[in-house]
Design a protein around this motif. Sequence first.
Motif, mmCIF file in Angstrom:
data_model
loop_
_atom_site.group_PDB
_atom_site.id
_atom_site.type_symbol
_atom_site.label_atom_id
_atom_site.label_comp_id
_atom_site.label_asym_id
_atom_site.label_seq_id
_atom_site.Cartn_x
_atom_site.Cartn_y
_atom_site.Cartn_z
ATOM 1 N N ASP A 1 17.202 -34.473 13.041
ATOM 2 C CA ASP A 1 15.886 -34.129 12.483
ATOM 3 C C ASP A 1 15.977 -33.161 11.306
ATOM 4 O O ASP A 1 14.962 -32.748 10.761
ATOM 5 N N GLU B 1 8.415 -35.548 8.424
ATOM 6 C CA GLU B 1 9.118 -35.831 9.689
ATOM 7 C C GLU B 1 10.467 -35.118 9.753
ATOM 8 O O GLU B 1 11.092 -35.042 10.815
ATOM 9 N N LYS B 2 10.934 -34.563 8.612
ATOM 10 C CA LYS B 2 12.244 -33.876 8.569
ATOM 11 C C LYS B 2 12.053 -32.374 8.527
ATOM 12 O O LYS B 2 11.129 -31.877 7.882
#
Length: 361
Positions: free
Chosen positions: A83, A130-131
Motif C-alpha cells: 500500500d 489508494e496509495k
Amino acid sequence: MKYLDEYRDLAAAQRLLDEIRRVSTRSWTLMEVCGGQTHSLLRHGIAAELQGTVELIHGPGCPVCVTDQADIDFACQLAKRPDVMVTSFGDMLRVPGSQGSLLDARTRGGQVKIVYSPLDAVELARRQPEKQVVFFAVGFETTAPATALAVKQAAQYQLDNFSLIVSHVRVQPAMESLVESPENRVQAFLAAGHVCTVMGYESYNRLVERYQLPVVVTGFEPLDLLEGILACVRQLEAGETRLENCYSRAVQMAGNQSAQDLVQEIYQISDARWRGFDLIPAGGLSLREQWQQFDARVRFSDSSLPVILNSECRSFDVMTGQLKPTECPHFGKQCTPETPLGAPMVSSEGACAAYYRYAGV
Ligand code: SF4
C-alpha cells in the motif's frame, strides 16, 4: 554567460592563486563544508594547485551521505508494503542501508519513485488516494523550506495518504561537533554559501568566538572558492578570527526570512543521528507536534528494522577530514560509483565520488 563566466576567469584565478601563495608563510588546513564545493575544488584543479600551501579537507556537507542508515532501512521496509510508494531524490535511492538500497528494494518489487520536488510527491498522493505516498526528506537547511511547503500543501488538500521520513540535518551543529573532536585539524571553515542564502550567517559568530577560528561564507565557482580561501589564509596569517562573507552576491546576513519562518512553523530543532557521527545535539529537524500526522514514523510505527552497521566504509573518516577518499583501501577497487560501499561514492555531492571523477583512480 553572465554571472558565471566572470567567476571562472582564468587570469583572475591565477592572480588569486599567486596571492594565496604569497601571503602563506606555512601550510594551513581549511575545511570546505559543502560537497558542492568539494566537487568544484577538484573539478577546477584548485585543491591540486594549492598543494603544499593550503590543505583542503572535506567536510560533512553532503546530506545524502550523512543520512542515517536506520532511516534508509525504514524507507526500504516501507517500500515493501503493497500500500506504500516511497519517493525521494535520485541520489538517495542508491545509498546502501544495512540491507540494500531503495533501488534494491525496487528491484525486489517495492514501489520506489524518483521525484524532483517534495511537491511532486504531494501531487502523487493527491492523484492516487489508494496509495500511501511517503517522501524521504533529506537535505540541509536549503531543502527544508520546500518540504515544509509540501506539508502545508498536503494539509490544505486534507491528504491522509502523504507523509515524510524527515532526515533534514543542520550544518552548524555538525561543524561544532567536528571542532570539538580530539582529532580536529580544521583551522578555518569555508561555510556553505547555499545554506547561508536561507539561514543567513550571523549565527556563525558563535562558532568564531567560541572556537577562535575564521569562518568565511563562500560560493561555488572557482573565484568564489579562491576568494574564500584567501580570506581564511589572510586571517590565519594575521592571527585573526572573524566571520566574513565572500558570497555577498547571494548571501545576506539575515538570510531568507520567509523561508526561515516556514521552516520554523513546521519543524522544531532536534538532536539527530548523522551517519557515522552518532547523535549530534540540535543537528536536525523534526516535525512539530501539530504536524505529526505527516510523520511516516508515527503513521507506520509498526515498521522498523534493526540497524546493522557496514564497517567496511570509512565515510566517517572521510567526512571529518581525517582520511582522503583515495586513502580508503576500498577506493576504486571494491568501491566505485557503480558498486558503492558507502554514500560518499554514490551522492553527486559525495567526496569519494568527486575524487573518483576528477582525481583519477
Ligand atoms: S571509498 Fe567507498 S568505502 Fe571508502 S570511504 Fe568512500 S564510500 Fe566508503
